[in-house]
Design an enzyme around this catalytic site. Structure first.
Site, PDB file in Angstrom:
ATOM      1  N   GLY A   1       9.530   0.969  -6.020  1.00  0.00           N
ATOM      2  CA  GLY A   1       8.801   1.889  -6.886  1.00  0.00           C
ATOM      3  C   GLY A   1       9.579   3.130  -7.257  1.00  0.00           C
ATOM      4  O   GLY A   1       9.017   4.078  -7.798  1.00  0.00           O
TER       5      GLY A   1
ATOM      6  N   GLU B   1       4.868  -0.795   2.643  1.00  0.00           N
ATOM      7  CA  GLU B   1       3.754   0.159   2.500  1.00  0.00           C
ATOM      8  C   GLU B   1       2.755  -0.020   3.638  1.00  0.00           C
ATOM      9  O   GLU B   1       2.161   0.947   4.104  1.00  0.00           O
ATOM     10  CB  GLU B   1       3.089  -0.031   1.122  1.00  0.00           C
ATOM     11  CG  GLU B   1       3.995   0.511   0.018  1.00  0.00           C
ATOM     12  CD  GLU B   1       3.799  -0.142  -1.339  1.00  0.00           C
ATOM     13  OE1 GLU B   1       2.816  -0.874  -1.545  1.00  0.00           O
ATOM     14  OE2 GLU B   1       4.671   0.082  -2.212  1.00  0.00           O
TER      15      GLU B   1
ATOM     16  N   SER C   1      12.213  -2.432  -7.410  1.00  0.00           N
ATOM     17  CA  SER C   1      12.581  -2.030  -8.776  1.00  0.00           C
ATOM     18  C   SER C   1      13.287  -3.144  -9.562  1.00  0.00           C
ATOM     19  O   SER C   1      14.220  -2.873 -10.309  1.00  0.00           O
ATOM     20  CB  SER C   1      13.411  -0.747  -8.754  1.00  0.00           C
ATOM     21  OG  SER C   1      12.657   0.319  -8.187  1.00  0.00           O
TER      22      SER C   1
ATOM     23  N   ASN D   1       3.525  -8.744  -7.180  1.00  0.00           N
ATOM     24  CA  ASN D   1       2.723  -8.031  -6.184  1.00  0.00           C
ATOM     25  C   ASN D   1       1.991  -6.923  -6.934  1.00  0.00           C
ATOM     26  O   ASN D   1       2.587  -5.891  -7.241  1.00  0.00           O
ATOM     27  CB  ASN D   1       3.652  -7.452  -5.096  1.00  0.00           C
ATOM     28  CG  ASN D   1       2.911  -6.550  -4.127  1.00  0.00           C
ATOM     29  OD1 ASN D   1       1.679  -6.515  -4.104  1.00  0.00           O
ATOM     30  ND2 ASN D   1       3.664  -5.809  -3.325  1.00  0.00           N
ATOM     31  N   TRP D   2       0.735  -7.179  -7.207  1.00  0.00           N
ATOM     32  CA  TRP D   2      -0.021  -6.218  -8.038  1.00  0.00           C
ATOM     33  C   TRP D   2      -0.355  -4.938  -7.280  1.00  0.00           C
ATOM     34  O   TRP D   2      -0.799  -3.965  -7.873  1.00  0.00           O
ATOM     35  CB  TRP D   2      -1.322  -6.858  -8.527  1.00  0.00           C
ATOM     36  CG  TRP D   2      -1.150  -7.934  -9.564  1.00  0.00           C
ATOM     37  CD1 TRP D   2       0.031  -8.463 -10.036  1.00  0.00           C
ATOM     38  CD2 TRP D   2      -2.199  -8.618 -10.268  1.00  0.00           C
ATOM     39  NE1 TRP D   2      -0.236  -9.425 -10.981  1.00  0.00           N
ATOM     40  CE2 TRP D   2      -1.588  -9.541 -11.142  1.00  0.00           C
ATOM     41  CE3 TRP D   2      -3.595  -8.534 -10.247  1.00  0.00           C
ATOM     42  CZ2 TRP D   2      -2.334 -10.374 -11.988  1.00  0.00           C
ATOM     43  CZ3 TRP D   2      -4.330  -9.364 -11.074  1.00  0.00           C
ATOM     44  CH2 TRP D   2      -3.703 -10.271 -11.944  1.00  0.00           C
ATOM     45  N   LYS D   3      -0.230  -4.964  -5.961  1.00  0.00           N
ATOM     46  CA  LYS D   3      -0.648  -3.818  -5.133  1.00  0.00           C
ATOM     47  C   LYS D   3      -2.094  -3.450  -5.491  1.00  0.00           C
ATOM     48  O   LYS D   3      -2.866  -4.334  -5.838  1.00  0.00           O
ATOM     49  CB  LYS D   3       0.325  -2.642  -5.312  1.00  0.00           C
ATOM     50  CG  LYS D   3       1.776  -3.096  -5.100  1.00  0.00           C
ATOM     51  CD  LYS D   3       2.754  -1.972  -4.943  1.00  0.00           C
ATOM     52  CE  LYS D   3       4.154  -2.539  -4.759  1.00  0.00           C
ATOM     53  NZ  LYS D   3       5.149  -1.520  -4.426  1.00  0.00           N
TER      54      LYS D   3
ATOM     55  N   GLU E   1      13.241  -6.195   0.969  1.00  0.00           N
ATOM     56  CA  GLU E   1      12.826  -5.087   0.120  1.00  0.00           C
ATOM     57  C   GLU E   1      13.299  -3.774   0.733  1.00  0.00           C
ATOM     58  O   GLU E   1      12.608  -3.208   1.590  1.00  0.00           O
ATOM     59  CB  GLU E   1      11.298  -5.067  -0.014  1.00  0.00           C
ATOM     60  CG  GLU E   1      10.720  -6.287  -0.680  1.00  0.00           C
ATOM     61  CD  GLU E   1       9.403  -5.978  -1.382  1.00  0.00           C
ATOM     62  OE1 GLU E   1       9.272  -6.344  -2.550  1.00  0.00           O
ATOM     63  OE2 GLU E   1       8.532  -5.340  -0.767  1.00  0.00           O
TER      64      GLU E   1
ATOM     65  N   HIS F   1       4.621  -5.874   4.244  1.00  0.00           N
ATOM     66  CA  HIS F   1       5.159  -5.022   3.179  1.00  0.00           C
ATOM     67  C   HIS F   1       5.408  -3.620   3.741  1.00  0.00           C
ATOM     68  O   HIS F   1       4.641  -3.140   4.574  1.00  0.00           O
ATOM     69  CB  HIS F   1       4.169  -4.965   2.003  1.00  0.00           C
ATOM     70  CG  HIS F   1       4.760  -4.319   0.803  1.00  0.00           C
ATOM     71  ND1 HIS F   1       4.876  -2.956   0.686  1.00  0.00           N
ATOM     72  CD2 HIS F   1       5.313  -4.846  -0.305  1.00  0.00           C
ATOM     73  CE1 HIS F   1       5.474  -2.676  -0.464  1.00  0.00           C
ATOM     74  NE2 HIS F   1       5.748  -3.803  -1.087  1.00  0.00           N
TER      75      HIS F   1
ATOM     76  N   GLY G   1       6.889  -5.581  -8.134  1.00  0.00           N
ATOM     77  CA  GLY G   1       5.762  -4.664  -8.121  1.00  0.00           C
ATOM     78  C   GLY G   1       5.425  -4.179  -9.520  1.00  0.00           C
ATOM     79  O   GLY G   1       4.778  -4.866 -10.305  1.00  0.00           O
ATOM     80  N   GLY G   2       5.896  -3.001  -9.850  1.00  0.00           N
ATOM     81  CA  GLY G   2       5.547  -2.358 -11.124  1.00  0.00           C
ATOM     82  C   GLY G   2       5.708  -3.255 -12.349  1.00  0.00           C
ATOM     83  O   GLY G   2       4.824  -3.290 -13.221  1.00  0.00           O
TER      84      GLY G   2
END
Ligand code: PGA
Length: 244
Positions: free
Chosen positions: A170, A95, A208, A9-11, A164, A93, A229-230
């Site tokens: 994150g 966010e 994470s 998930n590149w966001k 999640e 998601h 993600g990251g």
């Protein structure tokens, strides 16, 4: 037997040169034993599709409109995603739930819109730290999933679910494999009761996930891969997780 699925998930990260380098690194590391996909910002779908065409690495979006078409400035429909060969669309998601006020019902409508165009929704559920600390984890994730199960009805078994925990996204603070497994088992039981096919459905963990904890998480009986993600932004890290 459920095949492991690892989704990046590149966001809202990336640039054309950075994406090219990242995707080249992923393609160079094939073949993978797991199914692998990247969910990229809408504007990069065309190039991503062209770069990944002919490989077994899939691509998807990070959101989709609940509407089929019409006066919805700034929205992207599932029909448009399917034109670009999208295999997946992340919906719900945390966010988007938190910063764009997306309700359980809206998330369910988005999942249905995706599925109606052959795009598999990756439905995210997860509790906040306050909810966990007050013992509401199970009730929260079951409520979030139940809205989608209800809306998708006989097609519910077609979705991918991602657990999640909001407090792990994150933050560098991962759920322990035992904590994650416990919630995954609850979700699987709910899916099994609702669809009769819960045993075949994939439930991903996100929050994470890194190269050094992925194997422990993916080894849990009800964890079928990850939403990353990251660590999906560096080819070496993402590839290491895909191999975990
Ligand atoms: P993270 O993000 O891996 O950076 O915690 C996961 C996600 O939000 O999907």
């Amino acid at each position: 037997m459920r095949r492991t699925l690892v989704v990046g998930n590149w966001k809202m990260h990336g640039s054309r040169p950075a994406n090219a380098e990242l995707l080249a690194g992923v393609l160079a590391a094939r073949p993978f034993l797991a199914d692998v996909a990247v969910c990229v910002p809408f504007v990069y779908l065309n190039e991503t599709a062209a770069t990944l065409a002919g490989s077994e690495v899939r691509w998807g979006a990070q959101d989709v409109s609940q509407h089929a078409q019409g006066p919805h400035t700034g929205e992207i429909s599932a029909a448009m995603l399917s034109e670009f060969g999208c295999r997946y669309a992340i919906v719900g998601h945390s966010e988007r739930r938190a910063h764009h006020a997306e309700s359980d019902d809206l998330v369910a409508a988005k999942a249905q819109a995706a599925l109606s165009r052959g795009v598999t929704p990756i439905v995210c559920v997860g509790e906040t730290l306050a909810e966990r600390e007050s013992g509401q984890t199970e009730a929260v994730v079951k409520r979030q999933l139940s809205a989608v199960i209800h809306t998708l009805a006989h097609c519910a078994a077609e979705m991918v679910v991602a657990y999640e925990p909001v407090w792990a996204i994150g933050t560098g603070r991962t759920a322990s494999p035992e904590q994650a497994q416990a919630v995954h088992a609850v979700l699987r039981a709910q899916l099994q009761a609702a669809t009769g096919r819960g045993d075949a459905m994939r439930i991903l963990y996100g929050g994470s996930v890194k190269p050094d904890n992925a194997a422990m998480l993916f080894a849990q009986p009800d964890i079928d891969g990850g939403l990353i993600g990251g660590a999906a932004l560096k080819a070496a890290d993402f590839v290491a997780i895909c191999r975990a």
